[in-house]
Design an enzyme around this catalytic site. Structure first.
Site, mmCIF file in Angstrom:
data_model
loop_
_atom_site.group_PDB
_atom_site.id
_atom_site.type_symbol
_atom_site.label_atom_id
_atom_site.label_comp_id
_atom_site.label_asym_id
_atom_site.label_seq_id
_atom_site.Cartn_x
_atom_site.Cartn_y
_atom_site.Cartn_z
ATOM 1 N N CYS A 25 0.812 -1.168 0.033
ATOM 2 C CA CYS A 25 -0.010 0.190 0.061
ATOM 3 C C CYS A 25 0.940 1.212 0.029
ATOM 4 O O CYS A 25 1.912 1.079 0.431
ATOM 5 C CB CYS A 25 -0.844 0.088 1.262
ATOM 6 S SG CYS A 25 -1.903 -1.388 1.541
ATOM 7 N N GLY A 51 0.614 0.072 -5.019
ATOM 8 C CA GLY A 51 -0.529 -0.630 -5.032
ATOM 9 C C GLY A 51 -1.365 -0.397 -6.279
ATOM 10 O O GLY A 51 -1.576 0.930 -6.574
ATOM 11 N N ASN A 126 -0.610 1.510 5.614
ATOM 12 C CA ASN A 126 0.498 0.771 4.985
ATOM 13 C C ASN A 126 1.426 -0.154 5.914
ATOM 14 O O ASN A 126 1.815 0.349 6.729
ATOM 15 C CB ASN A 126 1.355 1.671 4.258
ATOM 16 C CG ASN A 126 2.637 1.064 3.462
ATOM 17 O OD1 ASN A 126 3.744 1.570 3.412
ATOM 18 N ND2 ASN A 126 2.369 -0.112 2.989
ATOM 19 N N GLY A 127 1.065 -1.375 5.461
ATOM 20 C CA GLY A 127 1.842 -2.190 6.586
ATOM 21 C C GLY A 127 1.103 -3.590 6.776
ATOM 22 O O GLY A 127 0.129 -3.752 6.344
ATOM 23 N N TYR A 266 14.288 -2.083 -3.901
ATOM 24 C CA TYR A 266 13.098 -2.336 -4.584
ATOM 25 C C TYR A 266 12.074 -1.534 -4.676
ATOM 26 O O TYR A 266 11.642 -1.036 -5.653
ATOM 27 C CB TYR A 266 12.837 -3.582 -4.637
ATOM 28 C CG TYR A 266 11.651 -4.038 -5.621
ATOM 29 C CD1 TYR A 266 12.022 -3.994 -7.026
ATOM 30 C CD2 TYR A 266 10.422 -4.614 -5.154
ATOM 31 C CE1 TYR A 266 10.861 -4.394 -7.993
ATOM 32 C CE2 TYR A 266 9.425 -4.895 -6.087
ATOM 33 C CZ TYR A 266 9.501 -4.972 -7.346
ATOM 34 O OH TYR A 266 8.586 -5.065 -8.185
#
Ligand code: SF4
Length: 493
Positions: A25, A51, A126-127, A266
């Site tokens: 996310c 995402g 996010n996570g 990345y």
């Protein structure tokens, strides 16, 4: 999500993206700007790499909350004036989501919104919470009814049922019951909030624009709206942005930061700066260190597009070997629907990328990629190079071998499917069909990032997917994963 019988299979035509870990996310928030929704749309566009399966925005106009959420990319959901005009207000939070198959349904799209006893509350996250199943079980026993399969909804229920008075104290109370990695944004009728977990595993930055204040997963989302970077939100910090401006709370006991080192390798965009370091520069330094550690004679250094490019530049400069684009990308191919015969599927991988034959023929090629997950991608690239006439193909990887899964918000296969967890270096070399293979060492990665080798007693980053040393407890995993009914629900959708 199951494919209806007879329906054509959707192929991801990029052979280099299907074999990567995927960030779950990206989040964005803004307070005090008359074009809050439009700026959030732009911010989410910049975060789209984090995402691609769903996007949503919730705004507050001083009296009412407005929400638009849907399956698909930001451009699909937020491309009409009427949608953006309906998102009235000067505060907004937005979210882009990637989810594993079976979970991309509208009720799982964030930000999640609820009318609570104190007013409206929306949160995007996010996570991954690593004790979500345990907390959820407790909440269900207390009578909470869940609408989604997301751990984010747990935060909503914990806020709703907290005995604390203010929304901020309720959110702090909720997060103190959560384990895991999270950077979240929330909007209330008074403020926009941003919080990072105590170890700061996932990124979150603060910026300003025309007197308004902005939160975003990465600085590239500030750049796109012309906002000025102020600083990273610190691990364990809650930033409250209201009419008085941003102020900071530190509700959690201090803990050593453990930022996800894979963000540099990345996930993050190369034009972002995270935790004070340019992602592009970090990747170049990693490539240079890789060249120092595992030099091999070759004629040309070729990046595996696109994420391997900065590391390949660093490698080539350090090694004194020319850097060339040996794999050319067709930017005009998206996803295609084609019949899933073996031959067509094989050709499909060339739709988006093709070997630059004139460059490769008769050359000793050094391919540089950021990581190897299952190894299927690497095998395809190597055969593409050999078919194009390479006399030798060597592969250099700008991360240590990925031997462990991530439980902190990144989709990685389980260990049984991770090539490096199953095979030795030599076995991997043989199975990929390559002349030589080398990964950067963990110490080399730390040298590139922090200037010195990894301090085993106090590592600076989360590097669990390379070391297996998880800095946050894996409560759900150790207790056997999510409850059966939850897994079943996700499976059936
Ligand atoms: Fe990042 Fe790997 Fe840690 Fe997950 S396990 S947070 S991908 S370093």
């Amino acid at each position: 999500m199951r494919r209806p019988p007879g329906a054509p299979m959707q192929l991801t035509t990029n052979p280099f993206e299907g074999d990567k870990p995927r960030e779950h996310c990206g989040v964005f928030g803004i307070f005090g700007h008359e074009d809050a929704a439009a700026h959030t749309v732009l911010g989410l566009h910049a975060l789209q790499h984090r995402g691609q399966e769903a996007a949503g925005i919730v705004t507050f106009d001083g009296a009412q909350f407005h929400s638009h959420r849907g399956i698909g990319q930001v451009g699909e959901q937020f491309s009409t004036e009427s949608v953006i005009a309906a998102l009235r207000g000067s505060s907004a939070v937005g979210h882009v989501r990637y989810s594993t198959t079976g979970e991309t349904i509208l009720r799982n799209v964030q930000p999640l919104f609820a009318e609570l006893s104190f007013g409206g509350f929306a949160v995007g996250h996010n996570g991954n919470l690593t004790n979500a199943a345990a907390v959820r079980r407790r909440l269900v026993e207390r009578g909470c009814i869940f609408q989604s399969t997301m751990d984010t909804e747990i935060i909503i229920h914990l806020v709703a049922t907290s005995a604390k008075k203010t929304v901020i104290d309720r959110l702090i109370d909720a997060l103190k019951q959560c384990e895991g990695a999270y950077s979240l944004v929330a909007v209330t009728d008074q403020a926009v909030l941003g919080v990072r977990d105590p170890l700061g595993v996932r990124p979150l930055v603060l910026g300003t624009l025309d007197g308004a204040h902005v939160l975003a997963s990465e600085t590239c989302a500030l750049d796109i709206i012309g906002a000025k970077f102020v600083r990273d939100v610190e691990p364990g910090e809650m930033v409250v942005i209201d009419r008085a401006g941003p102020h900071s709370l530190r509700p959690f006991p201090p803990a050593g930061p453990r930022f996800c080192i894979f963000e540099y390798i990345y996930f993050s965009r190369p034009d972002s700066a995270v935790e004070g370091a340019s992602v592009y520069d970090a990747r170049k330094r990693i490539g240079a260190e890789l060249a120092r550690e595992s030099h091999v004679e070759g004629d040309v250094v070729i990046p595996v597009p696109d994420s391997g490019t900065p590391a390949a530049i660093g490698y080539a400069q350090q090694a004194g070997i020319s850097f060339e684009l040996g794999i050319i990308r067709n930017h005009y191919v998206g996803r295609t629907f084609i019949e899933p015969t073996d031959r067509i599927r094989h050709l499909g991988v060339r739709l988006k990328h093709n070997a630059n034959r004139a460059l490769i023929q008769g050359k000793r090629v050094i391919l540089v990629d950021d990581s190897i997950v299952r190894g299927t991608t690497s095998t395809k690239i190597v055969s593409m190079m050999r078919e194009a006439g390479a006399t030798e193909v060597h592969m250099r990887i700008a991360s240590p071998p990925t031997t462990h899964s991530c439980f902190y918000g990144v989709d990685t296969p389980d260990r049984g499917q991770l090539l490096a967890a199953q095979q030795s270096l030599e076995e991997m070399r043989v199975s990929i069909g390559i002349d030589s293979l080398a990964f950067i060492s963990t110490d080399g990665l730390y040298r590139a990032m922090a200037g010195e080798a990894r301090d085993a007693a106090n590592p600076q980053y989360c590097d669990a997917c390379f070391t297996g040393e998880y800095p946050i407890p894996l409560t759900d995993h150790e207790q056997g994963g999510p409850p059966a009914q939850l897994a079943l629900l996700a499976d059936e959708i």
